[in-house]
Design an enzyme around this catalytic site. Structure first.
Site: not given
Length: 325
Positions: A272, A199, A269, A295, A175, A304
Site C-alpha cells: 500500500r 474504514k 501494508h 483517506h 488495506r 507519502y
C-alpha cells in the site's frame, strides 16, 4: 456506574452509533485496557476521580512502569512513544464520549482541538513508511511460480490466487482488511474497478491496472472453482478449505514470497505504501491518491510526499554530476 459499565456502553456507541467495524471497535477497546489496568493498580474506581494529575501519572507509568508483552521472551518495561500516542488517542475518544453523554463534567483536557492533553503526550519522530522500489515489486510478483492447475491440483490453484492478491495489493493500495472483505459482486473486472468498504464503513471505487485485471480473471476462471468447496460462498479470495481467506493467512503469504526474494520484511501494508509513493513519483495529484487510498484527510496522505521526496533525493545524489561536491 463503574469503569466497566462505561466501557460496555462505549462499545455499543462505537458499534451502533459510529458504525465502526468489529476490528476497529476491538482495537479501540484494546487500547483502553492499559488504562483500566492502571486504574486498578491505583485503586481508582470512579470516573469522577480522574483528573489531569491521574492522566499525567498514567502516561509516566506507560513510559517507564508497565511491562509490555509480559508472557514472551521479548518482554520489556515501558512502551514506545508511538504506542503511547495511540493509547492516548483512544483515551481522548473515550472521555469525549463520556462528556457528550453527560457522564462527566466538560473538561478542556478532552475538548476537541484543545492542546492540553497533547502536552501530556511525549513527542515522537514521525518515521517514513517503508516501501519497495519498482524493481523489488517486480521481483516479488515474479516470485510466484505459476503452472496450469489440473482438476485436483490445489497447489497451483493457490499460486494463481496468491499472484492475484499480490497484483491487487500493489495495483489498488487496498488495506488488508479491505482485501479480505471483498466479495465476487464487488468486482467489475470489465471496467477494472472494485467496490470497497473501507474504514468507518465508507464506500469507494478503486482502479486496477491491466496486469491486476488479468491475474484476477485467471484466478476466477482457473483457481477459485477448485477452492470453492462451498458453492454459495461470496468471498472473493478463498483458502484451501474453500472459505474466506483470513488476514493472517495473507500476511504469511506475502512474507513467504518476500523471503523468496531475499527481502524478509515485506508485509501487505508495505505494498500500500509503495502504491501511493509510486503514484506520486509518477506525477499523480495528492487529492487523487487520497481518494484512491480512502483517506478522510489529505494530511494522512501527505506522508507519502515525504517518501517520494526521499526517493527523489537518492536519485538526484546518484545521478547529478555535482550532487556530492
Amino acid at each position: 456506574m463503574n469503569i466497566k459499565d462505561h466501557l460496555a456502553d462505549y462499545r455499543v456507541h462505537l458499534t451502533l452509533e459510529r458504525n465502526l467495524s468489529v476490528h476497529t471497535v476491538r482495537n479501540y477497546l484494546s487500547d483502553l485496557k492499559p488504562f483500566t489496568e492502571f486504574l486498578s493498580n491505583e485503586s481508582i474506581n470512579s470516573i469522577d476521580e480522574i483528573n489531569r494529575i491521574v492522566i499525567r501519572a498514567y502516561v509516566s507509568w506507560l513510559m517507564s512502569g508497565r511491562k509490555t508483552k509480559p508472557t514472551t521472551k521479548s518482554s520489556k518495561v515501558g512502551h514506545e512513544r508511538t504506542s503511547i500516542n495511540r493509547l492516548m488517542v483512544a483515551l481522548r475518544s473515550f472521555f469525549r464520549y463520556l462528556t457528550k453523554e453527560g457522564r462527566i463534567a466538560p473538561n478542556s483536557l478532552w475538548k476537541k482541538g484543545s492542546r492540553q492533553s497533547r502536552t501530556l503526550i511525549p513527542k515522537t519522530e514521525r518515521k517514513l513508511p517503508r516501501t519497495l522500489d519498482q524493481v523489488e515489486v517486480s521481483a516479488l510478483l515474479q516470485s510466484v511460480k505459476i503452472r496450469k492447475p489440473s482438476a485436483t491440483d490445489l497447489n497451483s490453484a493457490i499460486q494463481y490466487r496468491d499472484l492475484a492478491i499480490l497484483e491487487l495489493l500493489y495495483a489498488t493500495g487496498l488495506r488488508i482488511s479491505e482485501l479480505c472483505s471483498l466479495k465476487i459482486e464487488d468486482l467489475k473486472n470489465k471496467h477494472r474497478t472494485l467496490r470497497v468498504i473501507g474504514k468507518g464503513a465508507k464506500q469507494r471505487d478503486v482502479i486496477m491496472g491491466e496486469p491486476g485485471r488479468q491475474a484476477l480473471e485467471v484466478y476466477l476462471k482457473e483457481s477459485r472453482p477448485l477452492l470453492a468447496s462451498v458453492s454459495k460462498i461470496k468471498a472473493l479470495f478463498l483458502n484451501k478449505f474453500g472459505y474466506q481467506l483470513s488476514k493472517r493467512s495473507i500476511q504469511s503469504m506475502v512474507r513467504k514470497y518476500g523471503l523468496s526474494t531475499n527481502n524478509s520484511r515485506v508485509h501487505p501494508h508495505m505494498l500500500r505504501h509503495s502504491f501511493a509513493t509510486h503514484l506520486l513519483d509518477g506525477g499523480a495529484d495528492l487529492r487523487v491518491v487520497q481518494e484512491l487510498l480512502g483517506h478522510s484527510s489529505p494530511t494522512t496522505t501527505q506522508i507519502y510526499t515525504h517518501v517520494s521526496l526521499s526517493q527523489s533525493r537518492k536519485i538526484y545524489e546518484k545521478a547529478h554530476p555535482r550532487a556530492s561536491t
